[in-house]
Motif scaffolding. Structure first.
Motif, short mmCIF file in Angstrom:
data_model
loop_
_atom_site.label_atom_id
_atom_site.label_comp_id
_atom_site.label_asym_id
_atom_site.label_seq_id
_atom_site.Cartn_x
_atom_site.Cartn_y
_atom_site.Cartn_z
N TYR A 54 0.82 -1.22 0.00
CA TYR A 54 0.00 0.00 0.00
C TYR A 54 0.85 1.27 0.00
N TYR A 105 -4.35 5.33 0.55
CA TYR A 105 -3.27 4.34 0.54
C TYR A 105 -2.29 4.59 1.68
N GLU A 138 -3.99 3.55 4.94
CA GLU A 138 -4.12 2.09 4.98
C GLU A 138 -2.76 1.44 5.26
N SER A 139 -1.70 1.98 4.66
CA SER A 139 -0.36 1.46 4.91
C SER A 139 0.02 1.61 6.37
#
Length: 373
Positions: free
Chosen positions: A132, A148, A151-152
């Motif tokens: 991600y 992203y 989420e990472s």
């Protein structure tokens, strides 16, 4: 005595229409051939229910993925929080069969105390937080970049929290080492991906074009295709075919500007395999160093010369079967050299040595069964 296993899949694993589904589906086939009774649980979103799965599974269940705001959580990654289902949990609690979790996506059960004593195996398809992070770097949309990146961040915390809650079976040594070194995982092993290929079908001789293939709706793949068109083939008089699912209007416009570039949108599986076999060079640069590149394995089993960068083959053991370049100039030079060079028997022998012993579905299914039971 019959052996039963629950497999929780992050998506419906059929049809096998791009690389991410190879391991999911052909693992089912291999376990079925070893006499395992499979109880398959699929999270369903854009892919429909499939009768084909019933050939290999004793039971197949489908559960809706909680998409949009319903799947968001401040503590859990979206790919995990959107795959929770009370009906699935109650169904699993009715017996004591081992559970194979396909991907970090399906690991919500590892947070549930009711499953603390249950035999759980996590099939790790990627170090997801790294994947991600790379999606963040390759995206052009501000909204997607924010998603992203967040989420990472959540995935890094989450993957560390589950690293010792199940046996982890990674697809590459590199991912195994990440879980050991970064997350302190104690039970980690590498299990090669399951493939539909059992022999090297790469044709000898000379092909007639260069090919880049992949799921073109993925940002990273689109960027690789655009890089090849603009930076590598921009002044070469050699044809380049870009083939894959769901190309964007942007990619179509760019390809149309170059006379030596041709875009094939949404080819069938048979058409794609035909192109891989007819190409003189399968060109597969990558901007992502996690997991295993299924399209590279497809090209090595079924295509002629393979030209890649280091990120594509890093820690795969496949380096000697590929030609490697790390910038546009190196790619141009290799393409000019390889375009007229026949693909020979000695290269096929090398691939047989490298690939057939590692990607042996029967042997790898037997190893998986030992871990599960």
């Amino acid at each position: 005595m019959e052996k039963h296993v629950h497999i929780i899949s992050f998506d419906v694993p059929y049809p096998v229409d791009h690389g991410g589904y190879f391991d999911l589906f052909y693992k089912l086939v291999a376990l079925y051939q070893q006499g395992i009774r499979i109880h398959l649980h699929c999270f369903e979103h854009k892919r429909s229910q499939q009768e084909e799965l019933e050939q290999y599974c004793a039971e197949v269940f489908y559960y809706p993925r909680q998409c949009g705001h319903k799947g968001f959580s401040h503590k859990l990654p979206y790919i995990v929080a959107s795959r929770t289902n009370a009906e699935l949990e109650e169904r699993l609690l009715k017996d004591s069969h081992p559970i194979l979790l396909e991907g970090v996506h399906c690991t919500y059960l590892l947070q549930d105390e009711r499953f603390n004593s249950r035999k759980m195996v996590l099939r790790l398809h990627n170090v997801e937080y790294k994947y991600y992070k790379q999606l963040f770097h390759s995206s052009h949309s501000l909204f997607k970049k924010m998603y992203y990146l967040n989420e990472s961040r959540l995935l890094k915390q989450y993957e560390e929290s589950i690293a010792n809650k199940a046996l982890v079976l990674a697809v590459s040594e590199q991912d195994s080492n990440t879980y050991r070194k970064e997350f302190g995982a104690k039970q980690v092993a590498t299990l090669p991906v399951f493939l539909p290929f059992s022999e090297i079908s790469a044709p000898e001789g000379v092909g007639c074009f260069c090919l880049y293939h992949g799921n073109l709706s993925v940002n990273e793949n689109e960027e690789a295709a655009i890089w090849l068109i603009k930076k590598v083939f921009n002044d070469l008089k050699i044809p380049l075919v870009i083939a894959g699912k769901h190309p964007s209007p942007r990619l179509q416009r760019i390809a149309n500007k170059y006379g030596n570039a041709c875009l094939v949108a949404d080819p069938s599986e048979q058409e794609m395999q035909d192109m891989i076999g007819k190409a003189q060079i399968n060109i597969l640069p990558s901007f992502n160093v996690t997991g295993v590149k299924l399209k590279l394995l497809n090209a090595l089993f079924n295509g002629r010369h393979c030209l890649v960068n280091e990120a594509t083959v890093q820690s795969t053991g496949l380096e000697s079967a590929c030609h490697i370049g790390n910038n546009a100039t190196a790619f141009k030079s290799q393409i000019v050299q390889l375009y007229r060079q026949p693909f020979a028997e000695e290269e096929i022998r090398l691939r047989k040595t490298l690939l057939l012993s590692t990607f042996d579905n029967k042997r790898n299914a037997q190893r998986l069964i030992q871990w599960l039971f």
